[in-house]
Enzyme design. Sequence first.
Site, mmCIF file in Angstrom:
data_model
loop_
_atom_site.group_PDB
_atom_site.id
_atom_site.type_symbol
_atom_site.label_atom_id
_atom_site.label_comp_id
_atom_site.label_asym_id
_atom_site.label_seq_id
_atom_site.Cartn_x
_atom_site.Cartn_y
_atom_site.Cartn_z
ATOM 1 C CD GLU A 67 35.890 42.897 33.621
ATOM 2 O OE1 GLU A 67 36.185 42.164 34.585
ATOM 3 O OE2 GLU A 67 35.200 42.508 32.670
ATOM 4 C CG HIS A 111 34.660 38.336 36.527
ATOM 5 N ND1 HIS A 111 35.639 39.194 36.960
ATOM 6 C CD2 HIS A 111 34.462 38.619 35.223
ATOM 7 C CE1 HIS A 111 36.009 39.949 35.958
ATOM 8 N NE2 HIS A 111 35.317 39.632 34.904
#
Length: 152
Positions: A67, A111
């Site tokens: 990611e 996150h």
Amino acid sequence: FKKGSVGVVSRSGTLTYEAVFQTSNAGLGQTTAVGIGGDPVNGTNFIDVLELFLADPETKQIVMIGEIGGQSEILAAEYLGRENKPGSANYKPVVGFIAGVTAPPGKRMGHAGALISGGEDTADAKLQILESCGFTVTRNPSEMGKLLKALL
């Protein structure tokens, strides 16, 4: 989960399950699936897991899911580019996906680890690096299993 030949390593828990679902449906199954998480400080990393996959005779293919944010996917791609050469006796095809193609630079996504600074840590930049290191990449996570099966 289904016993098989694919090693899955991912920063995303949800996409780990997706890769497992797809490789099971493609009839490939998994040897191991490892969710390493995406936070900046983690207990293991891509290279730790990829070393194990390359050494495991039961693991014949690899799915690596990354990611945005950080350099871990780049380091892993460079590692595989050196250690998993096409044409070598122990070569294992790798499909890669990077989540966050549409994420805006400088915005925290999901996150703590998913923050892009605008350099090599964008999804597009990481996909280009993965491809240059021998991965088959996709911009669509629904293609991971099909792509891996097509490489056999």
